[in-house]
Motif scaffolding. Structure first.
Motif, PDB file in Angstrom:
ATOM      1  N   SER A   1       0.808  -1.231   0.000  1.00 14.05           N
ATOM      2  CA  SER A   1       0.000   0.000   0.000  1.00 14.05           C
ATOM      3  C   SER A   1       0.835   1.273   0.000  1.00 14.05           C
ATOM      4  CB  SER A   1      -0.913   0.007   1.233  1.00 14.05           C
ATOM      5  OG  SER A   1      -0.151   0.205   2.428  1.00 14.05           O
ATOM      6  N   LEU A   2       2.170   1.123   0.138  1.00 15.32           N
ATOM      7  CA  LEU A   2       3.021   2.305   0.299  1.00 15.32           C
ATOM      8  C   LEU A   2       3.070   3.182  -0.949  1.00 15.32           C
ATOM      9  CD1 LEU A   2       6.037   0.879   2.342  1.00 15.32           C
ATOM     10  CD2 LEU A   2       4.017   2.087   3.160  1.00 15.32           C
ATOM     11  N   THR A   3       3.007   2.588  -2.123  1.00 12.34           N
ATOM     12  CA  THR A   3       3.064   3.381  -3.360  1.00 12.34           C
ATOM     13  C   THR A   3       1.914   4.386  -3.413  1.00 12.34           C
ATOM     14  OG1 THR A   3       4.148   1.598  -4.584  1.00 12.34           O
ATOM     15  CG2 THR A   3       3.043   3.290  -5.879  1.00 12.34           C
ATOM     16  N   LEU A   4       0.714   3.930  -3.095  1.00  8.60           N
ATOM     17  CA  LEU A   4      -0.448   4.812  -3.096  1.00  8.60           C
ATOM     18  C   LEU A   4      -0.328   5.878  -2.010  1.00  8.60           C
ATOM     19  CD1 LEU A   4      -3.209   5.342  -4.388  1.00  8.60           C
ATOM     20  CD2 LEU A   4      -4.216   3.793  -2.693  1.00  8.60           C
ATOM     21  N   LEU A   5       0.202   5.487  -0.861  1.00  8.33           N
ATOM     22  CA  LEU A   5       0.390   6.436   0.237  1.00  8.33           C
ATOM     23  C   LEU A   5       1.375   7.534  -0.153  1.00  8.33           C
ATOM     24  CD1 LEU A   5      -0.249   6.947   3.314  1.00  8.33           C
ATOM     25  CD2 LEU A   5       1.894   5.758   3.774  1.00  8.33           C
ATOM     26  N   LEU A   6       2.453   7.162  -0.824  1.00 10.40           N
ATOM     27  CA  LEU A   6       3.462   8.137  -1.246  1.00 10.40           C
ATOM     28  C   LEU A   6       2.888   9.132  -2.252  1.00 10.40           C
ATOM     29  CD1 LEU A   6       6.515   5.731  -1.571  1.00 10.40           C
ATOM     30  CD2 LEU A   6       6.275   7.588   0.082  1.00 10.40           C
ATOM     31  N   LYS A   7       2.000   8.681  -3.098  1.00 11.11           N
ATOM     32  CA  LYS A   7       1.350   9.591  -4.057  1.00 11.11           C
ATOM     33  C   LYS A   7       0.495  10.617  -3.324  1.00 11.11           C
ATOM     34  CE  LYS A   7       1.200   6.378  -7.982  1.00 11.11           C
ATOM     35  NZ  LYS A   7       0.331   5.590  -8.892  1.00 11.11           N
ATOM     36  N   LYS A   8      -0.167  10.168  -2.270  1.00 11.13           N
ATOM     37  CA  LYS A   8      -1.023  11.061  -1.496  1.00 11.13           C
ATOM     38  C   LYS A   8      -0.211  12.145  -0.794  1.00 11.13           C
ATOM     39  CE  LYS A   8      -4.281  11.073   2.389  1.00 11.13           C
ATOM     40  NZ  LYS A   8      -4.991  10.257   3.397  1.00 11.13           N
ATOM     41  N   PHE A   9       1.000  11.782  -0.326  1.00 15.33           N
ATOM     42  CA  PHE A   9       1.805  12.719   0.458  1.00 15.33           C
ATOM     43  C   PHE A   9       3.037  13.211  -0.313  1.00 15.33           C
ATOM     44  CE2 PHE A   9      -0.596  10.480   3.676  1.00 15.33           C
ATOM     45  CZ  PHE A   9      -0.924  11.487   4.570  1.00 15.33           C
ATOM     46  N   LYS A  10       2.935  13.222  -1.642  1.00 14.54           N
ATOM     47  CA  LYS A  10       4.100  13.546  -2.479  1.00 14.54           C
ATOM     48  C   LYS A  10       4.627  14.953  -2.242  1.00 14.54           C
ATOM     49  CE  LYS A  10       3.523  14.319  -6.862  1.00 14.54           C
ATOM     50  NZ  LYS A  10       3.155  14.164  -8.283  1.00 14.54           N
ATOM     51  N   TRP A  11       3.822  15.870  -1.730  1.00 12.15           N
ATOM     52  CA  TRP A  11       4.287  17.245  -1.514  1.00 12.15           C
ATOM     53  C   TRP A  11       4.612  17.513  -0.052  1.00 12.15           C
ATOM     54  CZ3 TRP A  11       5.629  18.763  -5.958  1.00 12.15           C
ATOM     55  CH2 TRP A  11       4.853  18.477  -7.091  1.00 12.15           C
ATOM     56  N   SER A  12       4.704  16.475   0.723  1.00 10.48           N
ATOM     57  CA  SER A  12       4.936  16.638   2.162  1.00 10.48           C
ATOM     58  C   SER A  12       6.280  16.055   2.574  1.00 10.48           C
ATOM     59  CB  SER A  12       3.815  15.943   2.937  1.00 10.48           C
ATOM     60  OG  SER A  12       4.078  15.961   4.314  1.00 10.48           O
ATOM     61  N   GLN A  13       6.872  16.635   3.603  1.00  8.83           N
ATOM     62  CA  GLN A  13       8.125  16.105   4.151  1.00  8.83           C
ATOM     63  C   GLN A  13       7.858  14.963   5.119  1.00  8.83           C
ATOM     64  OE1 GLN A  13       9.908  19.878   5.652  1.00  8.83           O
ATOM     65  NE2 GLN A  13      11.700  19.229   4.532  1.00  8.83           N
ATOM     66  N   TYR A  14       6.656  14.936   5.684  1.00  8.67           N
ATOM     67  CA  TYR A  14       6.329  13.945   6.701  1.00  8.67           C
ATOM     68  C   TYR A  14       5.027  13.221   6.366  1.00  8.67           C
ATOM     69  CZ  TYR A  14       9.702  16.627   9.446  1.00  8.67           C
ATOM     70  OH  TYR A  14      10.828  17.268   9.876  1.00  8.67           O
ATOM     71  N   ILE A  15       4.908  12.009   6.889  1.00 11.10           N
ATOM     72  CA  ILE A  15       3.677  11.234   6.767  1.00 11.10           C
ATOM     73  C   ILE A  15       3.218  10.886   8.182  1.00 11.10           C
ATOM     74  CG2 ILE A  15       2.609   9.116   5.925  1.00 11.10           C
ATOM     75  CD1 ILE A  15       4.608   9.039   3.678  1.00 11.10           C
TER      76      ILE A  15
END
Length: 394
Positions: free
Chosen positions: A309-323
């Motif tokens: 599921s990490l690929t989709l999560l990274l797309k969601k937070f692509k403009w953020s420094q933190y998750i």
């Protein structure tokens, strides 16, 4: 013999005691401190007093920045703007040190840094919510984030009014691509202890750079290792082209045959550091603590689903420094040390980059490695057995 000149840049009002202690420390080291409040600055008759302080950095050998609770006096030569935070004299000194590439050591008050981290996490979450619900052209991202930050700054509960300006200063340290390291401190003794370490490291590094006695045999070994790396890379790309697949099969046997065990150990340590950065954190005394606790049993199936599921999560937070952890472990039942806990986007990106390029036995082995790191953080509560009243002897 000329002594190194150390320029100390900070606000004076709130850090007076630290500056006095630091001055004596520098002098005891045999170095020459340059501090405006001790008359070490030559004030040019044709310049503003602030500019004379800033120009003194050019004549120093090293720049030390200390950030405390105050932003300091505003620099005299700037256009006032309601939406733009003006430069302080200390920030202007910092920019000059960067401009002339002066070696620098940065110290930030430990409590200020902690509050800054909370502010950044809140701001990143604000960014994420906006970009998740709005389509923004990539060319407009910077302008949109600036406007969003202005909105946050108007309502965010800063611990002190000066923190809004101090955080603007710290932002510029974080935005540096190199030389952005800093050390937190609680008192002058911690600054002195860390300066000893930094100066010792600086001396050791320069002594290493002076050494030219490198054995030809070491160069030949390095050259041979590079040739073998190139060979394996060519073979890997060749196998991808022939099989028309993007999967990368990691041949452990070949790795061991072509590289020494220390090379394999380095790869393992990299993965271990990434996983540790996700599940562990540090308290104010630099003691390692659990950043997250899993309140359910962790299985290899659960880990595989999470990694997938990490690929989709990274797309969601692509403009953020933190998750945020609540998003990172959305399908897990967890507890976190802090309500606003989060992990660096970069570390999740590294983990995902490895996982999506492996398959088969390598994938199973990778999942087991992650599982072994997560398992110790399980805290599954045992269900109390319900006893029927009839079972009691009275």
């Amino acid at each position: 013999m000329a002594a190194p000149k150390i320029f100390v840049s900070s606000t004076c009002y709130d850090l007076q005691e630290i500056r006095i202690n630091l001055r004596k420390f520098i002098e005891d080291f045999g170095y020459d401190p340059i501090m405006s409040d001790f008359g070490d600055i030559f004030y040019d008759f044709d310049k503003h007093v602030q500019d004379s302080c800033i120009e003194a950095i050019r004549n120093s050998d090293m720049y030390i920045l200390i950030i405390g609770d105050y932003y300091g006096s505003l620099y005299h030569e700037q256009t006032m703007n309601k939406t733009k935070i003006p430069d302080s004299v200390t920030l202007k000194e910092f920019k000059r040190a960067l401009e002339i590439k002066k070696p620098k050591i940065i110290f930030i008050n430990d409590y200020v840094q902690h509050d800054y981290q909370s502010y950044r996490k809140y701001l990143e979450k604000y960014y994420n919510n906006y970009f998740y619900n709005n389509n923004v052209d990539e060319k407009d991202i910077g302008d949109v984030k600036s406007k969003l930050k202005e909105e946050v700054d108007k309502t965010y509960p800063f611990a002190a009014n000066s923190y809004r300006y101090i955080f603007h200063f710290i932002d510029q340290i974080y935005e540096l691509s190199i030389g952005n390291a800093f050390i937190t401190f609680k008192n002058s003794q911690e600054i002195k202890d860390n300066l000893k370490k930094q100066w010792a490291g600086f001396l050791q590094e320069n002594l290493k750079n002076r050494s030219t006695n490198i054995l030809d045999g070491n160069i030949n070994i390095l050259s041979d290792k590079i040739d073998r790396i190139e060979e394996i890379i060519r073979d890997s790309f060749s196998s991808i082209n022939k099989s028309n697949t993007e999967e990368l099969n990691f041949d452990v046997d070949r790795l061991i045959n072509n590289f020494q065990l220390e090379d394999l150990k380095e790869i393992q340590e990299t993965l271990n550091k990434v996983l540790d950065s996700i599940i562990y954190d540090y308290d104010f005394n630099d003691n390692e603590i659990n950043a997250v606790i899993f309140k359910e049993e962790i299985t290899d199936k659960k880990i595989k689903e999470w990694l997938s599921s990490l690929t989709l999560l990274l797309k969601k937070f692509k403009w953020s420094q933190y998750i945020p952890y609540e998003d990172l472990f959305n399908d897990f039942c967890i507890d976190t040390e802090y309500s606003n806990a989060s992990v660096l986007f970069e570390n999740i990106f590294k983990l995902n980059s490895i996982f999506i390029k492996i398959s088969g036995e390598d994938e199973d082995s990778f999942i087991q490695t992650v599982l072994s790191k997560f398992k110790p953080l399980e805290r599954v509560e045992e269900k109390n057995e319900i006893i029927d009243d009839d079972d009691y002897p009275f």
